[in-house]
Design a protein around this motif. Structure first.
Motif, PDB file in Angstrom:
ATOM      1  N   GLY A  24       0.857  -1.458   0.066  1.00  0.00           N
ATOM      2  CA  GLY A  24       0.136   0.027  -0.015  1.00  0.00           C
ATOM      3  C   GLY A  24       0.906   1.255  -0.133  1.00  0.00           C
ATOM      4  N   ASN A  25       0.191   2.606   0.051  1.00  0.00           N
ATOM      5  CA  ASN A  25       0.810   3.853   0.105  1.00  0.00           C
ATOM      6  C   ASN A  25       0.669   4.251   1.499  1.00  0.00           C
ATOM      7  N   GLY A  26       1.770   4.855   2.083  1.00  0.00           N
ATOM      8  CA  GLY A  26       1.636   5.368   3.220  1.00  0.00           C
ATOM      9  C   GLY A  26       2.150   4.108   4.395  1.00  0.00           C
ATOM     10  N   ASP A  27       1.829   4.455   5.518  1.00  0.00           N
ATOM     11  CA  ASP A  27       2.283   3.564   6.665  1.00  0.00           C
ATOM     12  C   ASP A  27       1.314   2.423   6.920  1.00  0.00           C
ATOM     13  N   VAL A  28       1.323   1.500   6.275  1.00  0.00           N
ATOM     14  CA  VAL A  28       0.364   0.184   6.614  1.00  0.00           C
ATOM     15  C   VAL A  28       1.130  -0.942   6.904  1.00  0.00           C
ATOM     16  N   GLY A  29       2.312  -0.993   7.391  1.00  0.00           N
ATOM     17  CA  GLY A  29       2.984  -1.903   8.246  1.00  0.00           C
ATOM     18  C   GLY A  29       3.039  -2.141   9.541  1.00  0.00           C
ATOM     19  N   PRO A  30       3.791  -2.571  10.147  1.00  0.00           N
ATOM     20  CA  PRO A  30       3.987  -2.892  11.612  1.00  0.00           C
ATOM     21  C   PRO A  30       4.513  -1.590  12.357  1.00  0.00           C
ATOM     22  N   GLN A  31       4.152  -1.262  13.273  1.00  0.00           N
ATOM     23  CA  GLN A  31       4.563  -0.328  14.090  1.00  0.00           C
ATOM     24  C   GLN A  31       5.395  -1.249  15.341  1.00  0.00           C
ATOM     25  N   LEU A  32       5.160  -2.221  15.475  1.00  0.00           N
ATOM     26  CA  LEU A  32       5.726  -3.203  16.291  1.00  0.00           C
ATOM     27  C   LEU A  32       6.043  -4.303  15.724  1.00  0.00           C
ATOM     28  N   ILE A  33       7.058  -5.062  15.684  1.00  0.00           N
ATOM     29  CA  ILE A  33       7.521  -6.454  15.202  1.00  0.00           C
ATOM     30  C   ILE A  33       8.418  -7.007  16.047  1.00  0.00           C
ATOM     31  N   GLN A  34       8.300  -8.347  16.123  1.00  0.00           N
ATOM     32  CA  GLN A  34       9.231  -9.071  17.002  1.00  0.00           C
ATOM     33  C   GLN A  34       9.414 -10.559  16.478  1.00  0.00           C
TER      34      GLN A  34
END
Length: 81
Positions: A24-34
């Motif tokens: 996608g366009n913009g911030d569509v992914g993880p703000q937190l990932i581990q």
């Protein structure tokens, strides 16, 4: 956590870099990932996370390091607000 994605195995002392794309366009992914270990006594560190902007598309990067003495199976989990 809101989602899990991908996974694999990592040898003792090894580091892996993963890329995540949600298209996608913009911030569509993880703000937190581990990295989430799936084996007993697995010790994983998510040591870096980052974003790269290509045009209007964000791609996400994360590194995992196996700090334990065993090969560990894992998946990625994350979420956002």
């Amino acid at each position: 956590m809101a989602w899990t994605a991908g996974g694999g195995t990592i040898a003792p002392g090894a580091t892996q870099e993963w890329t995540f794309d949600w298209g996608g366009n913009g911030d569509v992914g993880p703000q937190l990932i581990q990295a989430h270990p799936l084996n007993p006594n697995g010790l994983l560190y998510t040591i870096e996370i980052g974003e790269v902007l290509v045009g209007a598309h964000l791609s996400y990067r994360a590194r995992v390091r196996n700090a334990g003495p065993l090969t560990v199976s894992f998946n990625w989990r994350g979420g956002g607000v």
